[in-house]
Design an enzyme around this catalytic site. Structure first.
Site, short mmCIF file in Angstrom:
data_model
loop_
_atom_site.label_atom_id
_atom_site.label_comp_id
_atom_site.label_asym_id
_atom_site.label_seq_id
_atom_site.Cartn_x
_atom_site.Cartn_y
_atom_site.Cartn_z
N HIS B 286 11.06 19.82 9.24
CA HIS B 286 10.46 21.14 9.46
C HIS B 286 10.66 21.61 10.89
O HIS B 286 10.50 20.84 11.84
CB HIS B 286 9.01 21.21 9.01
CG HIS B 286 8.04 20.36 9.77
ND1 HIS B 286 7.48 20.75 10.96
CD2 HIS B 286 7.50 19.14 9.48
CE1 HIS B 286 6.64 19.81 11.37
NE2 HIS B 286 6.64 18.81 10.51
N ASP B 298 7.59 15.35 15.95
CA ASP B 298 7.03 16.14 14.85
C ASP B 298 7.39 17.60 15.04
O ASP B 298 6.64 18.34 15.65
CB ASP B 298 5.52 15.94 14.79
CG ASP B 298 4.90 16.54 13.54
OD1 ASP B 298 5.66 16.92 12.63
OD2 ASP B 298 3.66 16.63 13.48
N GLU B 332 5.38 24.02 8.20
CA GLU B 332 4.77 22.84 7.59
C GLU B 332 3.39 22.61 8.16
O GLU B 332 2.47 22.20 7.45
CB GLU B 332 5.66 21.60 7.85
CG GLU B 332 5.24 20.35 7.07
CD GLU B 332 4.21 19.48 7.78
OE1 GLU B 332 3.63 18.60 7.12
OE2 GLU B 332 3.96 19.67 8.98
N GLU B 333 3.23 22.90 9.46
CA GLU B 333 2.01 22.48 10.15
C GLU B 333 0.76 23.23 9.71
O GLU B 333 -0.32 22.64 9.64
CB GLU B 333 2.18 22.60 11.67
CG GLU B 333 3.20 21.65 12.28
CD GLU B 333 2.81 20.17 12.17
OE1 GLU B 333 1.76 19.88 11.59
OE2 GLU B 333 3.58 19.32 12.65
#
Lengths: 466, 466
Positions: B286, B298, B332-333
């Site tokens: 992502h 991330d 995504e987060e």
């Protein structure tokens, strides 16, 4: 009794026995799995090994054999082992005493392309000094010892530049290291044979960076010693590129010198086994380090692992059947004198090391153990160990055949199993033998899982033998 | 034909067939092993994925959905994919747009023991603001959502302090995270239900340190929103200890607010398969990150991995039979809007994802893949995959059953295999959702081995199907 009856008798005997046996084995496996889980829980909770490492690295600092740091590390680990309730003793060994002196210098002089440039350098361990103003000569680039043999007397008066890279494409960085390190160890001696006046060695690490790596060079002929200095991989690439267009002359300065040998010690602590005290299970690392950085991954983490194994088992009130011995070896880096003294004394006392486990590959997440033994016993012992695979797999620990550790290797003749902890090796050579091998490069959890892996294997070997 | 003849006929038929089959399979295995070795050599040599990561993290920086960073990351990865010769398109999705505003503050006021103290805090994602001077109230410490339910209306006017630690003793840190993250996600909503005015959440990381971790909080009832701020684990321990001796009052300030949604994009690039173009093998990560640090592990590393897979295969002149599609998912987060848009469009187009592999667990040394599928197909597909174990074992890659990835999970109804890359997780939560998740925390070799692991699995799935 008819045959049929006999057969059915055996059959019914088996029916009774097998389920009981299977049940017991299963029960043992369950108990073992639970205990190994407890080992991991304990290792990840208490922070003991991490604090030992912090002291060895940040408080003591680097600790080349014969140095003040080495002496302080001996005193500290002795105290820690005593505090842990072990039977502790120091074992004398005579160690070489090499000192670096002022920092080395390697300088490109008179290049038409870039003029003068100081390279990132670090003298190799054991090297001799140059004159104070250094040695100045044209370089001859080579990629192997064989090439030096071929060039022969044309090297007279030259500085040999060893530039074979550690192969970055190897999955296992220790293989990359192993494939290049002969240049560092034997490069000076080989070049001296043909009249070269000094050697420059590309640092033995796969990455391209600016950090020079030291490590031992060995003078095979004491009458033919020439100075040897490592340069960073980036500078090796630069030097090679420049040298393709013009012959590059360098000036190299080393202040290294070997003093008279001195007395140092292995630090040994143990818990005597309750049932088989004569079967020794050794856990160890080496206390000395190179004289730059803090010797964190090489091999502060190994020392912390070994001490932590005893701490974990004690915290879990584990009473070993066999003698578990923790050894901090001295002088792995430039002489192995501690390891040799240990083996000699052990043999003289008729000892038997059923297993010896060394951690000397860094404090990263453990991936397995590499096992080595005299061929007569290897198959038998290794097969027994592979029965534990399902207990180790939840922690991604695998067992494989391979080398063990430099300090325990001399024990091979005792016909026990020699075992090296194999942590993930990807970051090891970023720091190995450099000023960057410091405490902050060690991740606490990764270190602790190494202790747990070793403690788990010690537990299984102690409980079941080999 | 007698029965015997029939049986021996089958037998001789087998004798002819089996050796040929075994030989071919062995030959395939050897070829495959060589190609997987080439994949690893290529991945460890070229530095492409590492440069992609450098750009996404150091040049673009953090990139929460709807932010300038996210838009820049879309443009950059689109360009990279085009340069790689992929068929590239952007896929629109409407994403929430949350902004943090000025840094949050959490301050202990009026403690008899320590007076006033500013804690290390970071507002949770999606949180609303407090009034400018903040909210001040006594805290009530809890360790679960259930406890909040039990305390009920006694929480009226209070600030709830969620303090259940992520369990440091878990080998797998994602399990530790999973065991504590409900407090962060649902803590505010649950406490709001009983009249609490705000929540403070212990950061969801197993280590004790001073770094606060953000992450999404979800308001399940839009009419009951209260502000939510994370504090560091060290400060959570301190706060809890103080609160045991006196009721601690805190002042909390958040400037977070949700703006109107905006349009963003998934970035999609593919190579069409030569034989089975309708069987899609997806590799993805992502593109969005939290709005602190650089979103390196991330999930910059996941994006770099996915793009690197295509680069590696292209460099090795691999011509895929199936369509290999690289997807950079957006949001995504805090919403998964990109993933949902992708799945909706894919379903509407009648697509079939034979396999989807997401990398969203960091850029550390890969340890395996976690596989998930509709139960009807799982057994069949997974068995096929385990036949590749001996090809993956040299790289310490194991296959296991488990979750895959948040962005690909919606594709499950297409009845393909969903796969998550599982790197070593020990260091992941040191950086996760913090200001320290930056490029320098990623080791180049570790990153590249993740690309190689994914490329190897893509190759096998493409060559043999599932």
């Amino acid at each position: 009794m008819s045959r049929l009856f006999k057969a059915s008798g055996i059959l019914s005997f088996c029916f009774f026995l097998i389920p009981v046996f299977v049940f017991t084995q299963e029960e043992n496996q369950n108990q073992d799995a639970l205990f190994i889980k407890e080992i991991h829980r304990e290792a990840l909770s208490h922070g003991f090994g991490y604090e030992v490492l912090r002291h060895i690295t940040q408080d003591v600092g680097h600790r080349l054999a014969g140095s003040e740091g080495a002496a302080a590390a001996v005193e500290y680990t002795k105290q820690v082992m005593q505090d842990e309730g072990l039977e502790v003793r120091l074992q004398e060994c005579e160690v070489p005493r090499w000192v670096r002196g002022e920092p080395s210098e390697v300088r490109i002089v008179n290049s038409e392309q870039i003029g003068t440039k100081l390279l990132n350098s670090l003298a190799l361990g054991n090297t001799i000094s140059t004159p104070k103003t250094g040695l100045t000569a044209p370089i001859v680039e080579v990629t192997s010892l064989d090439e030096v043999d071929k060039l022969g007397s044309t090297l007279q008066g030259k500085i040999v530049f060893y530039n074979r890279p550690a192969d970055v494409t190897q999955y296992r960085t220790f293989n990359a290291y192993g494939g290049a390190v002969d240049q560092r160890v034997f490069g000076a001696s080989r070049a001296a044979k043909y009249g070269a006046i000094g050697v420059i060695v590309r640092s033995i690490n796969p990455a391209l960076d600016d950090i020079p790596h030291t490590g031992s060079c060995v003078y095979t002929d004491p009458t033919q010693q020439i100075p040897a200095i490592a340069i960073s991989t980036n500078d090796a690439v630069l030097l090679s590129a420049l040298n393709k267009r013009e012959t590059i002359k360098i000036n190299m300065i080393s202040h290294g010198r070997m003093l008279t040998p001195t007395i140092s010690y292995n630090v040994i602590g143990e818990i005597r086994g309750s049932e088989f005290p004569d079967e020794i299970i050794l856990v160890g690392g080496h206390l000395d380090s190179w004289d730059v950085g803090e010797g964190a991954h090489d091999d502060g983490t190994g020392c912390a692992h070994a001490i932590d194994v005893l701490h974990i088992l004690r915290k879990l009130n584990y009473q070993p059947k066999r003698t578990i011995r923790c050894v901090m070896f001295m002088n792995e880096e430039n002489g192995l004198k501690g390891a040799l003294a240990y083996q000699e004394a052990s043999d003289a006392n008729g000892e038997f090391h059923l297993a010896a486990i060394e951690s000397d590959s860094g404090g990263f997440t453990p991936r397995g153990f590499s096992c080595d033994a005299d061929s007569e016993v290897f198959a038998k012992y290794f097969q027994k160990m592979t029965q534990w695979n399902n207990l180790l797999e939840p922690y991604y620990i695998s067992l494989e055949k391979g080398g063990s550790g430099a300090d325990i290797n001399p024990l091979k003749s005792q016909k026990g199993m020699l075992i090296g902890l194999r942590p993930d090796s990807q970051r090891y050579f970023d720091y190995h033998h450099t000023s960057t091998d410091t405490f902050d490069k060690v991740n606490r959890r990764e270190l602790e899982l190494g202790s747990a892996a070793m403690a788990s294997l010690v537990f299984l070997i102690d409980k079941y033998g080999l």
